[in-house]
Design an enzyme around this catalytic site. Structure first.
Site, mmCIF file in Angstrom:
data_model
loop_
_atom_site.group_PDB
_atom_site.id
_atom_site.type_symbol
_atom_site.label_atom_id
_atom_site.label_comp_id
_atom_site.label_asym_id
_atom_site.label_seq_id
_atom_site.Cartn_x
_atom_site.Cartn_y
_atom_site.Cartn_z
ATOM 1 N N CYS A 1 22.144 26.337 61.339
ATOM 2 C CA CYS A 1 22.879 26.564 60.095
ATOM 3 C C CYS A 1 23.907 27.666 60.364
ATOM 4 C CB CYS A 1 21.911 26.985 58.995
ATOM 5 S SG CYS A 1 22.737 27.212 57.426
ATOM 6 N N LEU A 2 25.125 27.255 60.639
ATOM 7 C CA LEU A 2 26.191 28.192 60.974
ATOM 8 C C LEU A 2 27.473 27.637 60.358
ATOM 9 C CD1 LEU A 2 26.941 30.729 62.693
ATOM 10 C CD2 LEU A 2 27.359 29.175 64.602
#
Length: 147
Positions: free
Chosen positions: A85-86
């Site tokens: 999750c970036l």
């Protein structure tokens, strides 16, 4: 277009590799790379070697590459499938970004997790409420899966 850009990034990585990271194609397929990130010093991942896969879309760099951990890691922003999750791998992607910058961003995510946007809420909760337990579990997983 994509192939030319991927080749250029490969040359740049060879000339000026980012600290603690490496990446390159798997066999002859320039659209499929493997990357390595060394666990950053002064993080619970220190001493670990983490492998990732990188898949470039055919319209790269206009679409972000798909990057995932193949080594298991205990982290609030990385799930058991290796998904990360970036923001720059999703909504904040820009064609000006490179694999080198992506790898450095993942390194900094290891040092500085974002528990307010977690992929694994349970790990985020432990990170926020019991940092010592989080560090201990992250070190344990690093020893178990990344050494």
């Amino acid at each position: 277009m994509a192939l030319k850009r991927i080749n250029k990034e490969l040359q740049d990585l060879g000339r000026d590799p980012p600290a603690q990271c490496s990446a390159g194609p798997v066999g002859d397929d320039l659209f499929h790379w493997q990357a390595t990130i060394m666990g950053p010093p002064d993080s619970p991942y220190q001493g670990g070697v983490f492998f990732l896969t990188i898949h470039f879309p055919t319209d790269y760099p206009f679409k972000p590459p798909k990057v995932a951990f193949t080594t298991r890691i205990y982290h609030p922003n990385i799930n058991s499938n290796g998904s990360i999750c970036l923001d720059i791998l999703r909504s904040q992607w820009s064609p000006a970004l490179t694999i080198s910058k992506v790898l450095l961003s993942i390194c900094s995510l290891l040092c500085d997790p974002n528990p307010d946007d977690p992929l694994v809420p349970e790990i985020a909760r432990i990170y926020k409420t019991d940092r010592e337990k989080y560090n201990e579990l992250a070190r344990e997983w690093t020893r178990k899966y990344a050494m």
